[in-house]
Enzyme design. Structure first.
Site, PDB file in Angstrom:
ATOM      1  CB  ALA A  95      -0.914   0.003   1.225  1.00 45.86           C
ATOM      2  N   GLY A 140       0.278  -5.609   0.220  1.00 47.34           N
ATOM      3  CA  GLY A 140      -0.455  -5.718  -1.038  1.00 47.34           C
ATOM      4  C   GLY A 140       0.390  -6.228  -2.184  1.00 47.34           C
ATOM      5  CD  GLU A 143      -3.338  -8.351   0.531  1.00 49.53           C
ATOM      6  OE1 GLU A 143      -4.271  -8.749   1.250  1.00 49.53           O
ATOM      7  OE2 GLU A 143      -3.076  -7.139   0.349  1.00 49.53           O
ATOM      8  CD  GLU A 163      -0.987  -6.534   4.773  1.00 49.10           C
ATOM      9  OE1 GLU A 163      -1.208  -6.489   3.551  1.00 49.10           O
ATOM     10  OE2 GLU A 163      -0.359  -7.475   5.313  1.00 49.10           O
TER      11      GLU A 163
END
Length: 293
Positions: A95, A140, A143, A163
């Protein structure tokens, strides 16, 4: 290699010989798309190019990636997609927390939902996708790699859903895709601790399909991913697509329902020209020439 920005993506087409047309990339594009020519024709490469922010998932980056995925989904000449970074030492840092800090709570919720949708779009591409992880893939970024079908990592790469170390939890599919990849217990441990693992550790736990020593150019994972893509390339494209669909849908249901899904996918492949070509090539003792029809 051709590299196109948002303004030039409509030019992405494979010629009969696999060569890429000349095009000028849009200045400042954060996500580029390239094609490998020659014997690699049919391999599309999504190139992440946001060096000032370590390929973090900002609004412009996400919008450009959505647009590229939309085009690749409908390009029948694409047989494999490889995700790689143009930024040395990093795949995707996750992110964009600086950008996120300027959002209010409602905006954060909306943007994270959009990230979740982005990962679903990657997973839903009909052709095989490969993440080439030559550096950090965190939050992310991991991910995104998990949304790909296959992952290749340099042994020196660092991966993790970090996170919880930032007061967050994975919100773009990590809590769902990581346990499906490495198992529930190990996924919980990695998420609860925010631990980072290197390429060899990731391979040992099944997080990546292959790990390779990093080279002096810093692109060893990409080179291995390209080799893997070339191994997929000559296979019957529609059969590969149906195989991916059967696996993806079947893993979400009980085995009896999964067998029914396999049967439906197989039935779609029966009338194809490629199936007839495969049988003919076997009888005639020659390599098949598949067209995807």
């Amino acid at each position: 290699m051709m590299r196109l920005g948002r303004a030039g993506r409509q030019l992405l087409r494979w010629g009969g010989g696999g060569a890429s047309p000349a095009a000028v990339p849009r200045r400042g594009a954060e996500v580029l798309v390239g094609t490998a020519g020659g014997e690699s024709g049919g391999i599309a490469e999504i190139l992440m190019n946001r060096p000032h922010a370590r390929n973090s998932l900002g609004k412009v980056f996400v919008n450009e990636l959505f647009s590229i995925l939309e085009q690749l989904r409908f390009d029948e000449k694409v047989r494999v997609v490889v995700f790689k970074s143009e930024v040395k030492g990093v795949f995707c840092a996750g992110a964009d927390l600086k950008e996120r800090a300027k959002m209010d709570d409602a905006e954060v919720g909306h943007f994270v939902k959009r990230l979740r949708n982005l990962m679903d779009e990657i997973a839903a591409l009909p052709v095989p996708t490969i993440a080439a992880i030559d550096g950090y893939a965190l939050g992310g970024g991991l991910e995104l790699a998990l949304a790909c079908d296959l992952r290749v990592a340099a042994s020196s790469a660092k991966m993790g859903l970090i996170e919880t170390t930032r007061g967050l939890l994975p919100g773009a599919g990590g809590t769902q895709r990581l346990p499906r990849c490495v198992g529930i217990g190990l996924a919980k441990e990695l998420i609860f601790t925010g631990r980072q693992v290197d390429g060899q550790q990731a391979f040992s736990m099944g997080l990546v399909n292959h790990t390779v020593p990093q080279n002096s150019d810093g692109d060893a994972a990409y080179q291995r991913a390209l080799t893997l893509a070339k191994e997929i390339l000559p296979q019957a494209p529609f059969a590969v697509k149906m195989g991916k669909l059967a696996i993806n849908r079947g893993m979400e249901v009980d085995i009896a329902s999964g067998m029914a899904i396999e049967g439906m996918c197989y039935a779609q492949n029966i009338p194809t020209r490629d199936r007839q070509e495969g049988m003919a090539a076997f009888r005639e003792k020659r390599p098949p020439q598949f067209t995807g029809k």
